[in-house]
Design an enzyme around this catalytic site. Structure first.
Site, PDB file in Angstrom:
ATOM      1  N   SER A  41       0.803  -1.221   0.000  1.00  0.00           N
ATOM      2  CA  SER A  41       0.000   0.000   0.000  1.00  0.00           C
ATOM      3  C   SER A  41       0.834   1.269   0.000  1.00  0.00           C
ATOM      4  O   SER A  41       0.365   2.323  -0.434  1.00  0.00           O
ATOM      5  CB  SER A  41      -0.933   0.009   1.217  1.00  0.00           C
ATOM      6  OG  SER A  41      -0.193  -0.135   2.419  1.00  0.00           O
ATOM      7  N   GLY A  78      -1.877  -4.201   1.101  1.00  0.00           N
ATOM      8  CA  GLY A  78      -1.972  -5.359   1.969  1.00  0.00           C
ATOM      9  C   GLY A  78      -1.074  -6.509   1.587  1.00  0.00           C
ATOM     10  O   GLY A  78      -1.062  -7.544   2.276  1.00  0.00           O
ATOM     11  N   ASN A 107       4.005  -5.499   5.744  1.00  0.00           N
ATOM     12  CA  ASN A 107       2.835  -6.276   6.154  1.00  0.00           C
ATOM     13  C   ASN A 107       3.218  -7.608   6.786  1.00  0.00           C
ATOM     14  O   ASN A 107       2.457  -8.140   7.598  1.00  0.00           O
ATOM     15  CB  ASN A 107       1.902  -6.498   4.963  1.00  0.00           C
ATOM     16  CG  ASN A 107       1.174  -5.218   4.566  1.00  0.00           C
ATOM     17  OD1 ASN A 107       0.611  -4.527   5.402  1.00  0.00           O
ATOM     18  ND2 ASN A 107       1.220  -4.887   3.293  1.00  0.00           N
ATOM     19  N   ASP A 191      -4.907   6.653  10.065  1.00  0.00           N
ATOM     20  CA  ASP A 191      -4.548   5.314  10.552  1.00  0.00           C
ATOM     21  C   ASP A 191      -3.136   5.253  11.114  1.00  0.00           C
ATOM     22  O   ASP A 191      -2.735   4.254  11.708  1.00  0.00           O
ATOM     23  CB  ASP A 191      -4.717   4.262   9.445  1.00  0.00           C
ATOM     24  CG  ASP A 191      -3.817   4.519   8.235  1.00  0.00           C
ATOM     25  OD1 ASP A 191      -2.904   5.361   8.309  1.00  0.00           O
ATOM     26  OD2 ASP A 191      -4.036   3.858   7.202  1.00  0.00           O
ATOM     27  N   HIS A 194      -0.192   4.929   6.919  1.00  0.00           N
ATOM     28  CA  HIS A 194       0.029   5.347   5.535  1.00  0.00           C
ATOM     29  C   HIS A 194       0.307   6.847   5.450  1.00  0.00           C
ATOM     30  O   HIS A 194      -0.481   7.653   5.961  1.00  0.00           O
ATOM     31  CB  HIS A 194      -1.186   4.994   4.677  1.00  0.00           C
ATOM     32  CG  HIS A 194      -1.479   3.535   4.638  1.00  0.00           C
ATOM     33  ND1 HIS A 194      -2.385   2.931   5.489  1.00  0.00           N
ATOM     34  CD2 HIS A 194      -0.943   2.549   3.879  1.00  0.00           C
ATOM     35  CE1 HIS A 194      -2.419   1.639   5.240  1.00  0.00           C
ATOM     36  NE2 HIS A 194      -1.554   1.374   4.273  1.00  0.00           N
TER      37      HIS A 194
END
Length: 215
Positions: A41, A78, A107, A191, A194
């Site tokens: 991402s 992801g 991830n 979040d 990011h």
């Protein structure tokens, strides 16, 4: 006489193919670069307006530098190193890249996957890209302190180890100057994982020096 004539004819045939082989080599060397970015991402413009991520900015930088390269962004939000490993062979066949940028691993850490698996997957991806004739740039990641100092150290070290073993350049930390500054939260989306659009030019600046050398 027959043997001498046969050898002479063979030599002439080989000499005749030399210019053709040289021409093919020149064409391969002159082929415009194709840069394949295999990431997660952080490279897939998650939560960003289209065209504002560092990979899109890379295309603009190449145009500004008058480098006639094509950028293929094969990043998937992801994705893990295992996912990238599974996708890579088809990407290499489809796009025939001259350069491969591998930006994966974050991830794996977020999901608590074994670091040995992450390292093995990255090494395999680098090896397969090299076998396909591409130059490889490995992009590293680091974990925040709350993951524990020992884990963070071992995670960062695996990128260094793969780069050293496979003799490829390394960007030590894609988020340098973003995640490791005093007021880093201002550069991240809600979040806190990011980066916001305004952080992506810095991400490109972290990648560009090493990639420019390969080009």
């Amino acid at each position: 006489m027959f043997r001498r004539d046969f050898i002479a004819a063979g030599a002439l045939a080989l000499l005749g193919t030399a210019p053709a082989l040289a021409q093919q080599s020149r064409k391969a060397a002159a082929r415009a670069p194709v840069i394949l970015v295999v990431g997660d991402s952080l490279s897939a413009e998650y939560g960003l307006p289209r065209g504002s991520g560092w990979v899109a900015l890379l295309e603009k930088r190449l145009a500004q530098e008058k480098i006639g390269a094509t950028v293929v962004n094969a990043s998937v939000s992801g994705d893990t190193t295992a996912g990238g490993r599974a996708r890579l062979p088809a990407l290499l066949r489809q796009h025939g890249p001259t350069h491969v940028v591998i930006e994966l691993g974050a991830n794996d850490a977020l999901r608590g996957l074994p670091l040995t698996n992450t390292r093995d997957n990255l090494a395999w991806m680098v090896e397969q890209s090299q076998a396909a004739g591409a130059r490889v740039l490995l992009v590293g990641m680091q974990m925040p302190p709350n993951y524990g100092a020992d884990y963070a150290r071992r995670f960062a070290a695996l990128f260094e180890a793969v780069a050293k073993e496979r003799k490829v350049p390394l960007v030590p930390f894609l988020l340098h100057g973003i995640a490791d500054v005093p007021d880093s939260t201002a550069l991240f989306q809600p979040d806190r994982i990011h980066p916001r659009a305004e952080a992506h030019p810095r991400m490109l600046d972290n990648v560009w020096p090493q990639l420019r050398k390969l080009l």
